[in-house]
Structures are given as structure tokens and as C-alpha cells.
Design a protein around this motif. Sequence first.
Motif, PDB file in Angstrom:
ATOM      1  N   GLY A   1       0.794  -1.228   0.000  1.00 40.58           N
ATOM      2  CA  GLY A   1       0.000   0.000   0.000  1.00 40.58           C
ATOM      3  C   GLY A   1       0.824   1.274   0.000  1.00 40.58           C
ATOM      4  N   ALA A   2       2.137   1.179   0.119  1.00 39.39           N
ATOM      5  CA  ALA A   2       2.995   2.369   0.146  1.00 39.39           C
ATOM      6  C   ALA A   2       3.847   2.431  -1.119  1.00 39.39           C
ATOM      7  CB  ALA A   2       3.890   2.351   1.369  1.00 39.39           C
TER       8      ALA A   2
ATOM      9  N   PRO B   1      -5.745   1.968   5.811  1.00 38.42           N
ATOM     10  CA  PRO B   1      -6.350   0.633   6.000  1.00 38.42           C
ATOM     11  C   PRO B   1      -7.848   0.657   6.347  1.00 38.42           C
ATOM     12  CG  PRO B   1      -5.085   1.235   7.929  1.00 38.42           C
ATOM     13  CD  PRO B   1      -4.893   2.339   6.936  1.00 38.42           C
ATOM     14  N   PHE B   2      -8.561   1.671   5.926  1.00 39.95           N
ATOM     15  CA  PHE B   2     -10.001   1.711   6.181  1.00 39.95           C
ATOM     16  C   PHE B   2     -10.694   2.394   5.004  1.00 39.95           C
ATOM     17  CE2 PHE B   2      -7.798   5.048   8.541  1.00 39.95           C
ATOM     18  CZ  PHE B   2      -8.361   6.196   8.020  1.00 39.95           C
ATOM     19  N   GLU B   3     -12.025   2.311   5.007  1.00 43.99           N
ATOM     20  CA  GLU B   3     -12.814   2.860   3.906  1.00 43.99           C
ATOM     21  C   GLU B   3     -13.772   3.918   4.423  1.00 43.99           C
ATOM     22  OE1 GLU B   3     -14.846  -0.142   1.682  1.00 43.99           O
ATOM     23  OE2 GLU B   3     -13.031  -1.317   1.339  1.00 43.99           O
ATOM     24  N   PHE B   4     -14.161   4.821   3.503  1.00 43.02           N
ATOM     25  CA  PHE B   4     -15.180   5.829   3.774  1.00 43.02           C
ATOM     26  C   PHE B   4     -16.332   5.585   2.817  1.00 43.02           C
ATOM     27  CE2 PHE B   4     -11.312   8.191   5.051  1.00 43.02           C
ATOM     28  CZ  PHE B   4     -11.690   8.551   6.332  1.00 43.02           C
TER      29      PHE B   4
ATOM     30  N   LYS C   1     -11.900   3.693  -0.695  1.00 41.07           N
ATOM     31  CA  LYS C   1     -10.629   3.647   0.012  1.00 41.07           C
ATOM     32  C   LYS C   1     -10.010   5.035   0.065  1.00 41.07           C
ATOM     33  CE  LYS C   1      -9.389  -1.113  -0.690  1.00 41.07           C
ATOM     34  NZ  LYS C   1      -8.286  -2.036  -0.893  1.00 41.07           N
ATOM     35  N   ALA C   2      -9.326   5.324   1.149  1.00 35.83           N
ATOM     36  CA  ALA C   2      -8.640   6.608   1.319  1.00 35.83           C
ATOM     37  C   ALA C   2      -7.144   6.406   1.121  1.00 35.83           C
ATOM     38  CB  ALA C   2      -8.922   7.167   2.708  1.00 35.83           C
ATOM     39  N   GLN C   3      -6.491   7.467   0.665  1.00 39.76           N
ATOM     40  CA  GLN C   3      -5.059   7.419   0.418  1.00 39.76           C
ATOM     41  C   GLN C   3      -4.450   8.757   0.832  1.00 39.76           C
ATOM     42  OE1 GLN C   3      -3.566   7.559  -3.756  1.00 39.76           O
ATOM     43  NE2 GLN C   3      -2.666   5.549  -3.285  1.00 39.76           N
ATOM     44  N   VAL C   4      -3.295   8.699   1.457  1.00 36.69           N
ATOM     45  CA  VAL C   4      -2.540   9.901   1.801  1.00 36.69           C
ATOM     46  C   VAL C   4      -1.469  10.063   0.732  1.00 36.69           C
ATOM     47  CG1 VAL C   4      -1.016  10.966   3.499  1.00 36.69           C
ATOM     48  CG2 VAL C   4      -2.948   9.575   4.264  1.00 36.69           C
TER      49      VAL C   4
END
Length: 179
Positions: free
Chosen positions: A100-101, A153-156, A160-163
Motif C-alpha cells: 500500500g505504500a 487501512p479503512f474505507e469511507f 478507500k482513502a489514500q494519503v
Amino acid sequence: RIATKYVQNEDGDDDIIYLTGLNQSHFGIESEFAAQLNEMFRLDVGMSYGQWLFTEDAEGTYRDNDGSDQTYKYALKDLMVGDMPQNSMSIGVTARPVDGATIQFSYRYYGRNFANWDPTSREYSDGDTPDRAQSFLAPDYGVADLNASYDLPFEFGGSKAQVVLNVRNLFDAVYIQDA
């Protein structure tokens, strides 16, 4: 290619000269290469070399109010096309240290960037010495960027959210991009 130049008649009206013979040669070579070095690292490399120039002088004709033709000549032969680097190179390294990174470092180099110029600015008359000087050649330059992202590691609401972090011009280079 053609271009237009506006002229003013004796009666104050504007007319157009259609400039023909704006022939250019665009020659070059480009190459790209990508390699997944291992599970974590990817390498991307690209390069291009171009030779873009006007192949001949141009002219345009305008008929004035008394019906006589006015011919306008433009000194363009062998002048470089401006407003775009004719040489470039890029290299990028992408790392995926954990699931994920992503972290990417990229460097882009640009060279032979002639200033933008207007072919109608090179008008000359018979008996004149035409201006055949190349337009301003900006100094070559390179720019580095750093990009990073991490999938949270969570959803809205099912998304999916990403920084994301983007640092453009990482080393604060001073350069001329457009002239």
C-alpha cells in the motif's frame, strides 16, 4: 503550415496576409526503458533527441487598395523551432517498501530549448540583410520530484482513502522553462 499577419489598409481597414512556406522539419529519436529490478524497486528511463527547424524562407502576398500586389518575405531557413525543449532525459526510481505504500524519485533534464518566436517577426525586403540569428537558447536544466502515497487501512462509504505527498522541484532549482 501557414500563418497570418494583419496589415492596415490606407482606408484604415484591417486585412490579412497569408504567409505560406512555413515548412518545418521535425526529426528525432525517442526511447523509453522500464525494469522491475526486484519485488520492491522499479526503474524507468527515457530520452529524446530532436532537431526541429524551418527548412526554407517564406513569403506572403497582399493586394492593396489600388490592386497591386505587395510581397512580404520572411527569413526563416535553418532557424530552430522554439517553445519546446528539443532534448530531454528522465529517470525515475519507484519503491514499494510495504503493502500500500509507494515512494518515487524522478529527475527530468531538458536541453536545447529555444525561445518561442513569431515567424512574422523575421520580415525583410529586397536589398536588406535578413536577420537569421537563432532565438534565445535557454540554459539546460534539470528538475527532481519526490512523490509518495499510502493506502489507508479503512474505507469511507465504500471508498478507500489514500494519503499523498508530492514535492515538486525537490531541490528548489532555478531555471528558465519558457522564454
